[in-house]
Scaffold this motif. Structure first.
Motif, PDB file in Angstrom:
ATOM      1  N   PRO A 130      33.871  40.466  38.092  1.00  0.00           N
ATOM      2  CA  PRO A 130      34.514  41.414  38.780  1.00  0.00           C
ATOM      3  C   PRO A 130      33.376  42.356  39.418  1.00  0.00           C
ATOM      4  N   ASN A 131      33.301  42.938  40.587  1.00  0.00           N
ATOM      5  CA  ASN A 131      32.537  43.993  41.073  1.00  0.00           C
ATOM      6  C   ASN A 131      33.102  44.955  41.608  1.00  0.00           C
ATOM      7  N   GLN A 132      32.301  46.059  41.986  1.00  0.00           N
ATOM      8  CA  GLN A 132      32.846  47.391  42.480  1.00  0.00           C
ATOM      9  C   GLN A 132      33.580  47.225  43.721  1.00  0.00           C
ATOM     10  N   ILE A 164      24.965  42.392  40.639  1.00  0.00           N
ATOM     11  CA  ILE A 164      25.992  41.473  40.166  1.00  0.00           C
ATOM     12  C   ILE A 164      27.261  42.390  40.267  1.00  0.00           C
ATOM     13  N   PHE A 165      27.290  43.516  39.466  1.00  0.00           N
ATOM     14  CA  PHE A 165      28.680  44.251  39.525  1.00  0.00           C
ATOM     15  C   PHE A 165      28.634  45.409  40.777  1.00  0.00           C
ATOM     16  N   VAL A 211      40.020  45.457  34.830  1.00  0.00           N
ATOM     17  CA  VAL A 211      38.710  44.830  34.363  1.00  0.00           C
ATOM     18  C   VAL A 211      39.360  43.866  33.487  1.00  0.00           C
TER      19      VAL A 211
END
Lengths: 351, 351
Positions: free
Chosen positions: A134-136, A221-222, A282
């Motif tokens: 998952p990312n922002q 990455i995130f 998440v």
């Protein structure tokens, strides 16, 4: 476009009790999806009956007498258990009866069997394991390799970028950006492998094979700085496991704080809808399903401990990738690279 | 036991505006602590006045005309800016006037200057950067290296374990356990460097130099499986940055969910005490202060963006390590290892 998935029913911590209900759900939600279920008849048959899959028009059953367990060494899976559900499922892909295989079994065995039975694509020296995190930005960052290759040459990192680009395209990212995982600018700026990989990636970008963003760091990455993050399997595996550990610690602490006193329990009750929505965002199960890329056929690995919802996500990944024709797409980029490079990409030094 | 810390006032994003108040707070809370403040007189003098540090019995001021900026290459810090606050502060440690130096400046420059001015301890080929990360057990896991050494030989990993063992002892962990960071058992089991490092660590354990737990994986860092986790600087830096990125993403999502609607804002208000306690537990500022280990003197690096509370934590780390006599303690283990090994530990192949 329809897809036919070969499903290793026996893999993972829970076997058919989880994999079969996931298939039922998948078939219900995807009328264009077909499955070939592979497993031990004595275990699976009663379940096929009870789930009403026996005469399902989009379901086929292929028997296999053996199961690769989570502790089986690669050699056992490769040389001894020749009638394992894992092997039979991959063979269905090799023989063109299925377009992808999904298994929750032993990663090492799965990779070895897939490599042996399917072979790698043109010029590819090492297959890689790729998964979304998952990312922002809410889209997910595709990361590879996650543990198939411990020591990587620059060429391997370039090839991971190519595989990732083709795979991400099947998830709706037409021209995904690639970041090369490196360490902080403050400290020593990466090692030679990374520097040479960056050069190869810049060349490939100039030729229009992929979009190279440049170096990225762990936090990117995130942040979702790039659609794809490329690194060697040791680093990728550590980053993935570290993230899992941190997420577990934090969710444990939230739980602890909200159950510490009767008052905080009351607060948790009030805040429940918000906490639930956060948890859903998440939920790691939504990201289940790692693709083994670089092979002449698609294999998707589910987490061994996945529940039916998680295993279904792995089926969906495979289904999407088949619809996006990921193997053919990867091949096309590799062919173009092979032709544009005077000696082809295989000219790089072997490791 | 008293300690004298040489403080580079000018380093970091905020300089004396943050570093000076942190020193004031530190002096108030630690009557046995002394500081030598190093900085540009024209900037620092008025602040010394306003903070009433001019005639403080436990404060000394050493002028320095230059500042190493965050983008200064190592060469500039080493060869050009010979009167920088960073350099002067480290010189105070070298000259025995202070027992540790604390700086929020450029990591690369700090490591290079510290190495050049202080020299490494007996047999140590590479200093390392070590920091505590929070863990489920609430004690903190010491992790090193975090970016000083990109490619490590097995001997370096052993030496990191020794440095970590001595440093952890100063934080009240008398016989800390050491874990060697590796990747999942499912996949390929680590590389040769890791395997040989594990052998060296087992030998050191058998001789009673340290306590080797065995291999650990990324998630063990936050589980607190071992007190110390050892890895090369590339992997350590990626793991650290990845964790920072994930923590940021998760806290951003919690904030988003609790401010999405007027109702969720109300829920946040109700849950505020719990959320605050949670935030305090995972407050990264509490873990600020990375130690440069393996040198003949202690240097602690604060995060460049640290606020006064964060910088004070870095001062505390230094203070504790001085009280635990970390350099001498490390030396003792190294001497014992040097004597017990027929050729000394320096016999390993140079990288």
């Amino acid at each position: 476009m329809s897809s036919t998935l070969a499903v290793d029913l026996m893999g993972g911590d829970h076997g058919p009790k989880v994999t079969l209900p996931a298939c039922v759900q998948f078939l219900q939600e995807h009328p264009e999806g077909r499955v070939i279920l592979v497993g031990q008849p004595e275990v699976v048959s009663p379940l096929l009956e009870s789930h009403r899959l026996k005469d399902h028009p989009r379901v086929e059953f292929v028997p296999a007498s053996e199961v690769v367990t989570s502790d089986d060494p690669v050699e056992i899976a490769l040389r001894r258990k020749r009638d394992s559900s894992m092997r039979r499922a991959i063979e269905l892909v090799r023989d063109g009866r299925a377009q992808a295989c999904v298994s929750a079994g032993n990663t090492g065995a799965l990779m070895a069997l897939a490599r042996y039975l399917l072979k790698t694509l043109l010029d590819i020296e090492r297959p890689a394991i790729a998964t979304y995190l998952p990312n922002q930005k809410g889209k997910g960052t595709l990361m590879l390799d996650l543990g198939a290759n411990v020591d990587c040459e620059p060429l391997h990192l370039l090839q991971f970028a190519v595989m990732g680009t083709a795979y991400a395209a099947t998830a709706g990212q037409a021209q995904p950006t690639v970041g090369l995982l490196n360490i902080g600018e403050e400290v020593i700026k990466g090692n030679d492998t990374i520097k040479r990989a960056a050069e190869l990636l810049r060349e490939a970008d100039a030729l229009g094979r992929l979009r190279f963003h440049g170096n990225v760091e762990g936090d990117d990455i995130f942040k979702g700085t790039t659609d794809i993050v490329v690194c060697d399997g040791f680093v990728g595996n550590v980053a993935l496991k570290t993230s899992e550990g941190l997420a577990q610690m934090l969710s444990g602490m939230i739980r602890e704080e909200f159950t510490r006193t009767p008052l905080s329990k009351l607060m948790a009750l009030v805040a429940l809808p918000v906490l639930k929505r956060f948890r859903r965002r998440v939920d790691h199960r939504r990201y289940n399903g790692a693709a083994l890329l670089g092979l002449r056929g698609l294999v998707v690995k589910s987490h061994g401990s996945a529940d039916a919802f998680g295993f279904e996500q792995a089926l969906l990944r495979a289904h999407e990738a088949v619809q996006g024709d990921v193997v053919r797409h990867t091949e096309r980029i590799l062919e173009a690279m092979h032709e544009s490079s005077p000696q082809g990409t295989e000219s790089a030094p072997a490791s």
